[in-house]
Each structure stands twice: as structure tokens, then as C-alpha cells.
Design a protein around this motif. Structure first.
Motif, PDB file in Angstrom:
ATOM      1  N   ARG A 113       0.809  -1.202   0.000  1.00 52.81           N
ATOM      2  CA  ARG A 113       0.000   0.000   0.000  1.00 52.81           C
ATOM      3  C   ARG A 113       0.851   1.265   0.000  1.00 52.81           C
ATOM      4  O   ARG A 113       0.428   2.314  -0.494  1.00 52.81           O
ATOM      5  CB  ARG A 113      -0.937   0.005   1.208  1.00 52.81           C
ATOM      6  N   ASP A 114       2.047   1.186   0.560  1.00 54.82           N
ATOM      7  CA  ASP A 114       2.922   2.355   0.609  1.00 54.82           C
ATOM      8  C   ASP A 114       3.844   2.331  -0.612  1.00 54.82           C
ATOM      9  O   ASP A 114       4.463   1.303  -0.929  1.00 54.82           O
ATOM     10  CB  ASP A 114       3.748   2.351   1.899  1.00 54.82           C
ATOM     11  N   MET A 115       3.978   3.488  -1.268  1.00 48.23           N
ATOM     12  CA  MET A 115       4.800   3.575  -2.474  1.00 48.23           C
ATOM     13  C   MET A 115       6.273   3.315  -2.175  1.00 48.23           C
ATOM     14  O   MET A 115       7.009   2.804  -3.018  1.00 48.23           O
ATOM     15  CB  MET A 115       4.630   4.970  -3.110  1.00 48.23           C
ATOM     16  N   ILE A 116       6.697   3.627  -0.951  1.00 49.93           N
ATOM     17  CA  ILE A 116       8.100   3.380  -0.588  1.00 49.93           C
ATOM     18  C   ILE A 116       8.399   1.878  -0.612  1.00 49.93           C
ATOM     19  O   ILE A 116       9.460   1.440  -1.066  1.00 49.93           O
ATOM     20  CB  ILE A 116       8.407   3.977   0.802  1.00 49.93           C
ATOM     21  N   ASP A 117       7.460   1.065  -0.149  1.00 49.99           N
ATOM     22  CA  ASP A 117       7.644  -0.388  -0.169  1.00 49.99           C
ATOM     23  C   ASP A 117       7.701  -0.913  -1.601  1.00 49.99           C
ATOM     24  O   ASP A 117       8.471  -1.843  -1.906  1.00 49.99           O
ATOM     25  CB  ASP A 117       6.508  -1.060   0.604  1.00 49.99           C
ATOM     26  N   LEU A 145      11.125  -3.079  -6.067  1.00 49.86           N
ATOM     27  CA  LEU A 145      11.703  -2.927  -7.410  1.00 49.86           C
ATOM     28  C   LEU A 145      13.227  -2.942  -7.351  1.00 49.86           C
ATOM     29  O   LEU A 145      13.894  -3.577  -8.186  1.00 49.86           O
ATOM     30  CB  LEU A 145      11.210  -1.616  -8.050  1.00 49.86           C
ATOM     31  N   GLN A 146      13.798  -2.261  -6.359  1.00 48.06           N
ATOM     32  CA  GLN A 146      15.250  -2.228  -6.219  1.00 48.06           C
ATOM     33  C   GLN A 146      15.815  -3.610  -5.879  1.00 48.06           C
ATOM     34  O   GLN A 146      16.895  -3.979  -6.351  1.00 48.06           O
ATOM     35  CB  GLN A 146      15.643  -1.196  -5.147  1.00 48.06           C
ATOM     36  N   LYS A 147      15.079  -4.390  -5.079  1.00 45.87           N
ATOM     37  CA  LYS A 147      15.536  -5.748  -4.755  1.00 45.87           C
ATOM     38  C   LYS A 147      15.612  -6.623  -5.994  1.00 45.87           C
ATOM     39  O   LYS A 147      16.452  -7.521  -6.075  1.00 45.87           O
ATOM     40  CB  LYS A 147      14.586  -6.371  -3.730  1.00 45.87           C
ATOM     41  N   ASN A 148      14.707  -6.352  -6.938  1.00 42.31           N
ATOM     42  CA  ASN A 148      14.685  -7.145  -8.168  1.00 42.31           C
ATOM     43  C   ASN A 148      15.528  -6.531  -9.292  1.00 42.31           C
ATOM     44  O   ASN A 148      15.394  -6.911 -10.458  1.00 42.31           O
ATOM     45  CB  ASN A 148      13.240  -7.304  -8.646  1.00 42.31           C
ATOM     46  N   GLY A 149      16.395  -5.574  -8.923  1.00 36.73           N
ATOM     47  CA  GLY A 149      17.324  -5.005  -9.908  1.00 36.73           C
ATOM     48  C   GLY A 149      16.705  -3.976 -10.827  1.00 36.73           C
ATOM     49  O   GLY A 149      17.274  -3.694 -11.887  1.00 36.73           O
TER      50      GLY A 149
END
Length: 289
Positions: free
Chosen positions: A221-225, A230-234
Motif C-alpha cells: 500500500r505504501d509507495m516506498i515499499d 523494485l530495487q531488490k529485483n534489480g
């Protein structure tokens, strides 16, 4: 008899004297009348000369306004003159000599070295040593060449780089999109349209199970999450919510509180359309009548 003869001679002399007097009077009266008439004529002529309407003002040529307009253009900034020439070359799509350009848009290239040199070195202008013509980023002539160019850019090509290729290029882009040969999508960052090739030889069919799996994924629900995932998946997120919120706090802009959902309760006036499914209402508190 003698006395009678003397009386006649005396009468004749009186007649001659009277005649002489009348002749002299008539002569004086005529000269006076002539003088009076001359004076009146002279005065009338003088008066008419003095009261004569003034000569009409000299009228300027009807071309004066156009000449002033031309002069203002030639005395204007170099950048404004260059824009007039480039707009003319873009509109006509023809190779024009400096004389032809001067005749149409009143920019005298030969008489202004700054304008001449700037046009000769402009990225949008081609100069062959005699004529100036418009030079687009991509040399295209028709829809077929446009499609071939888009297919050379599988990562997409900006529509802004195609707008000036030829006059009806935007209509051809829409026609190619309608025919399913290209995609026109908006870039999230620049809000500019990007043209992507759509090769009909490689159709992609997605299984229904994969569609259900994709649609069943619950996003945070939070855009930060979402950005962290996305960053974890490169992948690089297109937004930076943490930075945006920090800037908002610096400028004193608080985040908008999420509106609370209004709790709907069933009352006597509620119309139950699904009364035949009692399991839907087992957890609801229905007020007693």
C-alpha cells in the motif's frame, strides 16, 4: 435782321460751351468708373487669392506601412530573423536562395553577416553554397520510410524527433498505430510520446493462468515499499517517494490524511437484494426493529 443773327450766333456759342462741358464731365465720369471697376476687380482678386483654400497635403505612398514593417524586421534581433527564415523553410520544404527568402519574409541574409553565418551553421538548416533548405533530424519522405525507421528502434524513438520529418508525419503515425504496426506510449518522465515497433510476426499469447497470477499479486500500500521491492529485483523506480516527502516537509507541506471509509450499516430502509444468500449477512449487526 442783324439783331436776330447775333442772337443765333450767341445761342450756338452757348450750345458749343455746354457740349464741351458735358463732354469733359462724361470723360471724367468714365475714367472714374474705370478706376473704380479696376479697384473692385483688384480687391476681389486679392480677396479671392487670400481666401483661396490651401494646397492639399502631400500624401505618402500606400507602401509606407509595408516599408516600415520591412525595416522593423531587418532592424530586429538576429534570433528573430533566423526564426522567420527557419519557419519559412519548414513551411515550404523548398530550397530557397537568399534573394527569394528576402522577397518572401523580408530578411536580407546577404546584407546581414550575423544572420547568414548563424543560418549556415544551424542544425535545422542545410546550405549547399547557393540555397538554404530545412533539415530535419530524420530524412523521411512517406509512411513506409517512417515504419522502417521506427522498427530500427526497439527501445522506442521520441515522437518529437519525428514531428518535422515531413508535413503529414503525425497523421501517418496515427495510421500506423491504428493498423497495429507501432505503439504510441507516453514516457513517464518527460510526458512525451514514444513510438515503439510492433512486429506482427512475433505475436505473444499469455496463458489465462499467468494472467490470474499477475492480477492476484497484492501490491504494498505504501509507495516506498513498492520502490524497495523494485530495487531488490534489480529495477530502478521511476519515482523517489522518500525524497519527495522529505522535500514536502521542508516546505511545510504535510501529507494528506487518507479519508476514512464510511461504515455502511443495514437499517430498516436498506433494500436487501441478496436476501436469498443469508451467509453474506451473518457478520453484520442488524438493528432490531
Amino acid at each position: 435782321m442783324a439783331s436776330l443773327h447775333e442772337s443765333l450766333n450767341k445761342f450756338k456759342k452757348q450750345q458749343e460751351k455746354c457740349q464741351s462741358t458735358l463732354t469733359s464731365i462724361a470723360a471724367k465720369a468714365g475714367s472714374s468708373r474705370v478706376a473704380t471697376n479696376y479697384k473692385a476687380t483688384t480687391a476681389s482678386t486679392s480677396s479671392s487669392t487670400n481666401t483661396k483654400s490651401p494646397a492639399p497635403a502631400v500624401k505618402f505612398s500606400n507602401d509606407t506601412e509595408r516599408l516600415q514593417h520591412i525595416n522593423s524586421i531587418r532592424k530586429g534581433p538576429v534570433g528573430a530573423q533566423i526564426k522567420r527564415v527557419i519557419d519559412l523553410l519548414l513551411e515550404t520544404r523548398q530550397a530557397l536562395t537568399p534573394e527569394q527568402i528576402n522577397e518572401v519574409c523580408y530578411v536580407d541574409i546577404n546584407a546581414n553577416k550575423a544572420v547568414f553565418d548563424s543560418l549556415r551553421n544551424n542544425l535545422k538548416v542545410h546550405y549547399d553554397g547557393r540555397c538554404f533548405s530545412y533539415k530535419s533530424k530524420h530524412d523521411l519522405k512517406d509512411k513506409n520510410q517512417l515504419l522502417i525507421l521506427v522498427r530500427k528502434f526497439p527501445e522506442g524513438i521520441a515522437v518529437i524527433d519525428l514531428k518535422d520529418a515531413y508535413p503529414n508525419v503525425m497523421e501517418d503515425l496515427q495510421a500506423l498505430k491504428s493498423a497495429g504496426q507501432i505503439w504510441l506510449l507516453s514516457n513517464f518522465d518527460s510526458q512525451e510520446d514514444i513510438a515503439y515497433p510492433n512486429d506482427p510476426r512475433v505475436p505473444i499469447k499469455v496463458d489465462d493462468d499467468l494472467k490470474l497470477l499477475f492480477r492476484g499479486i497484492e501490491l504494498p500500500r505504501d509507495m516506498i515499499d513498492i520502490e524497495k521491492d523494485l530495487q531488490k529485483n534489480g529495477m530502478k523506480p521511476a519515482t523517489n517517494t522518500a525524497k519527495r516527502r522529505a522535500m514536502a516537509q521542508v516546505h511545510g507541506i504535510g501529507s494528506k490524511p487518507k479519508p476514512k471509509k464510511k461504515k455502511h450499516e443495514i437499517s430498516k430502509r436498506t433494500k436487501l437484494t441478496n436476501a436469498h444468500l443469508p451467509e453474506l449477512f451473518k457478520n453484520l449487526n442488524v438493528p432490531s426493529s
